[in-house]
Design a protein around this motif. Sequence first.
Motif, PDB file in Angstrom:
ATOM      1  N   ASP A 223       1.055  -1.523  -0.322  1.00 28.74           N
ATOM      2  CA  ASP A 223       0.199   0.151  -0.242  1.00 28.74           C
ATOM      3  C   ASP A 223       1.032   1.056   0.158  1.00 28.74           C
ATOM      4  N   GLN A 276      -2.552   0.981  -5.281  1.00 29.50           N
ATOM      5  CA  GLN A 276      -3.425   1.810  -4.993  1.00 29.50           C
ATOM      6  C   GLN A 276      -3.998   1.891  -6.946  1.00 29.50           C
ATOM      7  N   ALA A 279      -7.178   1.278  -6.540  1.00 27.86           N
ATOM      8  CA  ALA A 279      -8.011   1.750  -6.168  1.00 27.86           C
ATOM      9  C   ALA A 279      -9.381   2.744  -6.641  1.00 27.86           C
TER      10      ALA A 279
END
Length: 291
Positions: A223, A276, A279
């Motif tokens: 992350d 990400q 995301a």
Amino acid sequence: MTAEAERMNNKRLPNKKFRRFINITQLMLFSNNMEYTKDGGIVPVQGVFYCTAARQKAFFNCFREENPKSESVAPFIRTYPYKVANHEVEKRIMLDFNHPELRENEQYKKNCDVNSPTNRVLTSMCSPERLLFILKYGIAYVHRERFNEKGEIQTVDEKHIMRYQQLFAAKAITEKLNSGIRSGIIWHTQGSGKTALSYYLTRILKDYYAKQGIVAKFYFIVDRIDLLVQAQQEFEARGLKTTTAKTKKELMRQFREVKGLEGSGGDDEMTVVNIQRFASDKDKWTFPPMA
């Protein structure tokens, strides 16, 4: 145990006369047949320890058998099919060493207990199935380059052996897969070797799925960018080729392609991805099976 570790690392490993024997050694066990004690610290200073060979410094590990219900004797030890000792052979061995009186010694009788610290680890690590598993999958050669105190680049080669929590995690994963479970969580504390476990699993699961005619592909998801770089360095130090997906489109392309490797060299790979990339993706994707 601390003194024995110091002798091993400071006198025996650097001694060239020992090198021939150390190079052919894969597993070493050291024991004073006592329970682990820390003497007020956090690192055990006595008990049963194991390591693999090393060029300069061996890393000594504890071993604790799986015992989820905290029974007086762990299930693996309690149910292990030990052979009954032949007392006539035992007697001849003691006579050969001129110590027949040992059979009546209380300390000797205590040491013969299957639940003694030494025997627990011998059974846990050296039972044929586990020993072969460790020798095949549980040893890693780690190559790093780093700056020393003088600011010079120093090459460091180390040989690591799987820790007990990594062994049981790997065994649990294959057992769950055999029972039909396809997802789960392995919980490890900080510093317990999560990245190293992921490396071991690439080898273990590649063979597991190969027996089923399935090509396995591995992703390590983090992350943060700094964790991505750190993970890549750790995997590459152990000989894995690493790749990453710089864009969401590239990642989706990798998912769609029915192949186990991104490179063309045939080396084992790990794709390290920043979470990400997922995301902002709200679309539903459907992918063909790998086999």
